[in-house]
Design an enzyme around this catalytic site. Structure first.
Site: not given
Length: 314
Positions: A49, A300
């Site tokens: 992110k 991720s």
């Protein structure tokens, strides 16, 4: 509707250089086939992110940055915006669901942001209210071209490090990550296949793509999955990207996610949160549903609660 282009992603790569880590591709020799993982868990905030958040804040005007930013998040985007805001020396307010793992809330506070905890269904409205009340700029978790472009830099790195990649597996929540990665891969490696991966308990994208339109799953249903970072739904913008760049969507069970967290720790020497284990779980448990060949699964994130990790490793 204007979709993100490879030029947008390459511009983002220039902006985030020196802030986001160019994570390696790690060949996993303990599993059959040609399988690599890309550990975005090694980013400064422990997840991919940082790419989108930093790119979005870098693209703001000086006046917008000076007023400060606000974001809503299940945890990793919260940390990313807080971290990026600290790098730019600007104020940040982060709205998180009151069920967010404490590890992620505490990390967001450490980066210097103000944190507001609200019921999960109210996080977006609360952030919009704060933006209006304080004149802050909203940095959304996925529904913005600059966020998508920033996340797409993961795809650029895969194409650079393994140009003959044949299959790329990327987790799907709000869809910004898969939108950006898919755009980059389809441009740079046009013969490669891109598959999204979702938990079975939050498989709204699989249902939506099958229906040819967005299908709403109630938040109470999506909140059932252990993969707390994969509980959002695609927006009109991200769904349009997903329809263009995905070759398919696979779903994985809760047990498969849990098993993959454990196996990646024991065999891959990687600490992975459940959301981060979802894409590798598709290869480890559903390889027969994939095209095969040189396959990259994106890990991720690695922001897992220590107690949960201990439980999964027991």
């Amino acid at each position: 509707m204007q979709l993100v282009t490879i030029t947008d992603i390459e511009t983002a790569a220039g902006r985030i250089k020196g802030t986001a880590v160019h994570t390696p591709l790690l060949r996993q020799l303990w599993v059959p086939g040609e399988f690599w993982v890309k550990p975005e868990s090694l980013q400064p905030i422990g997840a991919f992110k940082i790419r989108g958040a930093y790119n979005a804040i870098a693209a703001l005007t000086d006046a917008e940055r000076e007023r400060g930013v606000v974001a809503y998040s299940s945890g990793n985007h919260a940390q990313a915006v807080a971290y990026a805001a600290r790098e730019f020396g600007i104020p940040a307010v982060i709205v998180v669901p009151d069920v967010t793992p404490r590890l992620k809330v505490e990390a967001t506070l450490r980066w210097g942001a103000e944190v507001r905890e609200v019921p999960i269904a109210e996080r977006e409205s609360a952030a919009l209210g704060l933006a209006e009340e304080r004149g802050l700029t909203l940095i959304p978790p996925f529904d913005h071209p600059d966020i998508i472009a920033g996340q797409g830099t993961v795809g650029l790195e895969i194409a650079q490090d393994l140009p003959d990649v044949e299959t790329v597996l990327v987790p799907i929540s709000g869809g910004g990550f898969a939108s950006g990665v898919g755009t980059a891969i389809k441009t740079k490696c046009p013969n490669a296949k891109v598959y999204g991966v979702e938990p079975e308990l939050a498989a709204d994208t699989a249902a939506s793509l099958a229906a040819g339109k967005r299908v709403d799953w109630p938040i109470a249903d999506r909140a059932r999955t252990i993969a707390d970072g994969l509980r959002a739904q695609p927006s009109e913008l991200t769904f349009a990207h997903l329809q263009r760049v995905l070759d398919g969507v696979l779903t994985v069970t809760e047990d498969e996610i849990r098993d993959t967290v454990r196996v990646l720790a024991q065999q891959g020497r990687l600490v992975t949160e459940p959301s981060g284990a979802t894409a590798p779980a598709a290869y480890l448990h559903h390889a027969d549903e994939l095209p095969g060949g040189r396959t990259v699964a994106i890990v991720s994130g690695g922001n897992i609660d220590p107690a949960m990790l201990a439980e999964l490793l027991a």
